[in-house]
Design an enzyme around this catalytic site. Structure first.
Site: not given
Length: 424
Positions: A68, A71-72, A143
């Site tokens: 993840h 991906e960012h 987040e």
């Protein structure tokens, strides 16, 4: 020009064009003449569960949440970010990391080739520095904390923690604040090199598009690529569950619940068969027309937020019911009671046929959306089957096979209940 293999569904009057590019990239194109929008996905078979893998003779373990995180970071470059480039073409871009894949995507109504070039370009050019990696840790940390307080998120992951002993599907996709603090540029480049090899990726495009235009862009932008093999490693997962019930208190007015049955995972045509049969069985058990649903709804045990799903991917699978209820344990008991009855007495054959038509219709409608088509192709190919396989399995499903599937899924020894209750 490239030679395309045509994958057809006479049943739906739909087709998908496939070719393997010289770089090793698999390309799927679903032409939709007359549609006003185009949709493209550039994805890799790499998700949050792939934290332990073998690559180039080395066993590698990386921090939770790194897929993840990568991906960012991939949207950034030395010259800016991909979103500012998309703003010039008018495309709407996004990305997501799931348990078993990472996908970068855009939708457009014009300047498709320019947007496709941006997509293929930025995903192939990672740029990670100590400074940018540290900056992202604070952003993703916030987040993670937000999701830690999300009742919908927690009820789901608490259930997975009750179902799975060792499988990393029970770990939050974003990881933890502690795990992402151990992510470095070197680890990101190592994961990128292993999983972003073009032989581990695919490109899915849907819309009113000339397939040759897609190939021209790919030829121009895609870099030469030496195929490399990466193998994800998972600890053995017992058939048993961890515990039958888990409860957490959070800020909710009505308790939330997820009630799950652990299933054996599959790949290829067997996965397509399981998905189709399970969806039909779930429609019989607790579709809106079923006796159980009406009984639960009319007695106030559930409301319109009640849901059911077959949650499956590479190396994991389970059936999950969810919703709001003041009496979640009673809902779970009623589901067990009804599935035990159906196992003993058998499904009503008229109910089976009605469920079969419902599931088939739901699957067929997905081919009316360029977004759904591209996402379905990506999800299915990473499971080693095609979307047409699932709809064929649904259309050809037989009563005895569905009954066997029902008997197989619903075991009281392999189920668990997760509850989020109000803070007292």
């Amino acid at each position: 020009m490239a030679e395309f293999k045509e994958i057809k569904s006479d049943r739906l009057n739909e087709k998908i064009l496939y070719t393997r590019h010289k770089s090793g990239l698999d390309i799927y194109i679903a032409p939709k003449a007359g549609y006003s929008s185009q949709y493209a996905i550039f994805g890799t078979k790499y998700g949050s569960i792939d934290n332990h893998f073998r690559f180039e003779g080395e066993d590698i373990t990386v921090p939770e949440g790194i897929a993840h995180y990568l991906e960012h970071k991939l949207f950034e470059s030395e010259d800016g970010d991909a979103f500012s480039r998309y703003a010039k073409t008018g495309a709407s871009a996004n990305a997501y990391t799931s348990f078993d894949k990472t996908c970068y995507l855009f939708s457009s109504t014009s300047r498709f080739k320019e947007s496709l070039e941006i997509l293929l370009d930025f995903v192939q050019h990672p740029y990670f520095t100590e400074q940018t990696v540290k900056k992202e840790q604070g952003i993703i940390g916030q987040e993670i904390k937000m999701y830690d307080d999300s009742p919908d998120w927690r009820v789901f992951f608490n259930l997975l923690g009750a179902l799975y002993h060792n499988h990393p599907v029970k770990i939050d996709i974003a990881g933890t604040v502690e795990s992402i603090s151990r992510i470095t540029p070197e680890l990101l480049y190592k994961c990128y090199g292993a999983f972003y090899n073009l032989s581990n990726m695919l490109l899915c495009v849907s819309g009113d598009i000339d397939p040759n235009d897609v190939i021209k862009v790919v030829d121009r932008v895609i870099k030469d690529n030496e195929p490399k093999k990466v193998e994800s490693i998972f600890d053995p997962e017992p058939d048993t569950i961890v515990k039958p019930r888990t409860e957490q208190q959070l800020s909710v007015s009505v308790p939330l619940f997820n009630f799950g049955f652990k299933d054996k995972p599959a790949l290829g045509k067997e996965a397509a068969r399981k998905e189709a049969l399970t969806d039909i069985v779930l429609e019989v058990v607790c579709g809106e027309a079923s006796p159980l649903y009406r009984r639960l709804y009319d007695s106030g045990l559930i409301n319109a937020n009640f849901s059911k799903q077959y949650f499956s991917g590479r190396s994991f699978a389970s059936v999950i019911f969810g919703g709001e209820s003041h009496y979640p344990d009673k809902v779970a008991d009623e589901i067990i009671k009804e599935t035990n009855r159906l196992k003993k007495e058998g499904m009503n054959k008229d109910d089976f046929e009605a469920a079969k038509r419902t599931v088939y219709g739901r699957l067929a409608v997905t081919f009316d959306s360029v977004e759904n088509i591209a996402n379905n192709i990506a999800a299915c190919r990473f499971m080693d089957y095609l979307p047409f396989d699932v709809i064929d399995e649904a259309a050809n499903a037989e009563y005895n096979s569905a009954q066997e599937r029902l008997n197989e899924i619903f075991s009281e020894e392999r189920c668990a209940l997760s509850v989020i209750s109000p803070i007292k």
